[in-house]
Motif scaffolding. Structure first.
Motif, PDB file in Angstrom:
ATOM      1  N   UNK A 242       0.801  -1.224   0.000  1.00 26.16           N
ATOM      2  CA  UNK A 242       0.000   0.000   0.000  1.00 26.16           C
ATOM      3  C   UNK A 242       0.837   1.280   0.000  1.00 26.16           C
ATOM      4  N   UNK A 243       2.001   1.233   0.617  1.00 24.13           N
ATOM      5  CA  UNK A 243       2.795   2.457   0.778  1.00 24.13           C
ATOM      6  C   UNK A 243       3.951   2.571  -0.210  1.00 24.13           C
ATOM      7  N   UNK A 244       4.362   1.452  -0.802  1.00 27.68           N
ATOM      8  CA  UNK A 244       5.550   1.487  -1.658  1.00 27.68           C
ATOM      9  C   UNK A 244       5.278   0.753  -2.982  1.00 27.68           C
ATOM     10  N   UNK A 245       4.562   1.401  -3.899  1.00 24.29           N
ATOM     11  CA  UNK A 245       4.176   0.753  -5.162  1.00 24.29           C
ATOM     12  C   UNK A 245       5.347   0.399  -6.061  1.00 24.29           C
ATOM     13  N   UNK A 246       6.509   0.995  -5.847  1.00 26.21           N
ATOM     14  CA  UNK A 246       7.675   0.714  -6.681  1.00 26.21           C
ATOM     15  C   UNK A 246       8.560  -0.397  -6.121  1.00 26.21           C
ATOM     16  N   UNK A 247       8.074  -1.036  -5.061  1.00 30.64           N
ATOM     17  CA  UNK A 247       8.779  -2.193  -4.499  1.00 30.64           C
ATOM     18  C   UNK A 247       7.977  -3.447  -4.807  1.00 30.64           C
ATOM     19  N   UNK A 248       8.666  -4.471  -5.294  1.00 28.87           N
ATOM     20  CA  UNK A 248       8.021  -5.738  -5.648  1.00 28.87           C
ATOM     21  C   UNK A 248       8.576  -6.871  -4.782  1.00 28.87           C
ATOM     22  N   UNK A 249       7.669  -7.599  -4.146  1.00 31.89           N
ATOM     23  CA  UNK A 249       8.083  -8.805  -3.410  1.00 31.89           C
ATOM     24  C   UNK A 249       8.108  -9.944  -4.422  1.00 31.89           C
ATOM     25  N   UNK A 250       9.293 -10.363  -4.811  1.00 34.87           N
ATOM     26  CA  UNK A 250       9.424 -11.323  -5.916  1.00 34.87           C
ATOM     27  C   UNK A 250       9.489 -12.780  -5.454  1.00 34.87           C
ATOM     28  N   UNK A 251       9.715 -13.005  -4.150  1.00 37.70           N
ATOM     29  CA  UNK A 251       9.800 -14.371  -3.639  1.00 37.70           C
ATOM     30  C   UNK A 251       9.388 -14.408  -2.178  1.00 37.70           C
ATOM     31  N   UNK A 252       8.655 -15.476  -1.815  1.00 34.50           N
ATOM     32  CA  UNK A 252       8.238 -15.698  -0.434  1.00 34.50           C
ATOM     33  C   UNK A 252       8.467 -17.170  -0.116  1.00 34.50           C
ATOM     34  N   UNK A 253       9.212 -17.435   0.934  1.00 33.74           N
ATOM     35  CA  UNK A 253       9.530 -18.814   1.300  1.00 33.74           C
ATOM     36  C   UNK A 253       9.226 -19.042   2.784  1.00 33.74           C
ATOM     37  N   UNK A 254       8.630 -20.180   3.097  1.00 35.80           N
ATOM     38  CA  UNK A 254       8.298 -20.499   4.478  1.00 35.80           C
ATOM     39  C   UNK A 254       9.432 -21.195   5.203  1.00 35.80           C
TER      40      UNK A 254
END
Length: 392
Positions: A242-254
């Motif tokens: 919501x606050x940083x549209x120019x940042x992309x979370x490209x990977x999520x690992x558990x």
């Protein structure tokens, strides 16, 4: 002729020395500039995170409760004496042990129970195993404690065991999250928690401002039925989105293994190697963050920015050096332990009614406020080895 040659040689040597001095000075200036830039970035990131929190608790309880202040646990001198006269016994049943958060919680509980004349009869460590924690609860319950203070390893898998605690008439206070299926005010007195959602929010702001508010990042999340870490991750992801549209979370690992450092390092290794343009990474607390740091060092990515939750010693060392850890958002485990002890004893002896959800606000931390934050979290001075690094 000899004098002329000598003069030429002396002039040449002087030129080389002067050149080396200039290079050295430029390197020193460059290092100083880099260090100052890092400090400026840390100060900016801290300011943004502090404004986002603004001393408030952003979390709600597991059942949607609004947070009450820890002040509700305060006791008068007369009330303390009544509790002392009751000669209570308490057991502390933990999900796992050995980290700085655990040590601070235990220190706060021990200090307060000592003041209240409460004997701590057992401290258990489930090593994040629900089966082990169920066994711990049954073993402790057989010793007839007056009070149990605990944090479930798994809110569902341990539910029946905690129900037995309630049925036995033991005063039960939860750290951070209750077991599922238990009724607040009936089966347990209260949940005393950190602002886990707020910690996620603050750590997101610190990471975003440390990478210039744009670029690719990744995240490790705690792959378990654990309300605490779920809230952290929700706060982190929502803030970035919501606050940083120019940042992309490209990977999520558990991560969920008992050896969290090794598993986190393995997951982070894969992410870093597959994404050479990665700028930052988030971890759910300081122990997995140690694995992320190890992976970054192994890949030669000392430029990677990492944020997390909690203020452990390894995190403190990295922050003091402005290396890898851009910042964290700390819980207040010592104060949490103090609050848990007072609420449990006050309910048991004085029959006091307490809010079912009590929380302490998040504490954003960067290089800028590391020393003051350490004092606030641990009620002790910053360790000498970290202090020396901070002064360099």
């Amino acid at each position: 002729m000899k004098m002329s040659l000598y003069s030429k040689m002396r002039n040449a040597i002087s030129a080389v020395v002067a050149s080396l001095v200039c290079v050295s000075m430029l390197a020193a200036c460059s290092a100083t500039t880099t260090s100052e830039n890092a400090k400026d970035t840390a100060a900016t990131a801290l300011s943004v995170a502090e404004k986002a929190i603004d001393g408030k608790v952003l979390s709600t309880g597991a059942n949607g409760e609004e947070a009450a202040s820890a002040d509700v646990a305060d006791l008068t001198d007369a009330e303390v004496q009544k509790i002392k006269d009751a000669h209570l016994k308490a057991a502390l049943v933990f999900h796992y042990a050995g980290n700085d958060w655990y040590n601070a919680q235990v220190a706060g509980l021990k200090s307060t129970f000592k003041e209240l004349g409460v004997d701590i009869m057992a401290i258990t460590d489930a090593d994040f195993s629900p089966d082990k924690q169920v066994s711990d609860i049954e073993t402790v319950l057989a010793q007839n404690p007056d009070i149990i203070i605990s944090i479930p390893t798994d809110a569902t898998a341990t539910s029946a065991a905690y129900k037995k605690v309630a049925e036995a008439g033991v005063t039960l206070v939860f750290m951070d999250q209750p077991a599922n299926g238990l009724e607040a005010g009936k089966d347990y007195v209260s949940v005393v928690s950190a602002d886990n959602y707020g910690n996620g929010v603050a750590s997101a702001h610190i990471l975003a401002n440390s990478i210039g508010k744009e670029g690719k990042i990744a995240a490790l999340y705690h792959d378990a039925d654990f309300f605490v870490t779920e809230q952290r991750y929700e706060g982190f992801k929502k803030t970035i989105k919501e606050k940083y549209p120019n940042i992309e979370i490209i990977a999520e690992k558990g991560v969920s293994d008992s050896d969290l450092v090794s598993q986190s390092q393995s997951q982070a290794d894969a992410i870093i190697n597959q994404n050479p343009d990665l700028k930052g990474m988030w971890a759910p607390w300081d122990v997995p963050a140690e694995g992320v740091m190890a992976a970054a060092r192994s890949a030669g990515r000392t430029d990677l920015k990492i944020t997390t939750i909690d203020l452990g010693e390894s995190i403190g060392v990295a922050m003091a050096q402005n290396q890898l850890i851009a910042g964290t958002s700390a819980q207040r485990p010592y104060d949490q332990g103090v609050t848990e002890a007072k609420i449990a004893a006050g309910s048991r002896v004085l029959g006091k009614d307490y809010p079912t959800y009590v929380a302490l606000s998040a504490l954003p931390v960067t290089h800028t406020n590391l020393s003051d934050a350490w004092q606030e979290v641990y009620h002790d001075a910053l360790p000498g080895d970290i202090s020396k690094l901070l002064d360099k």
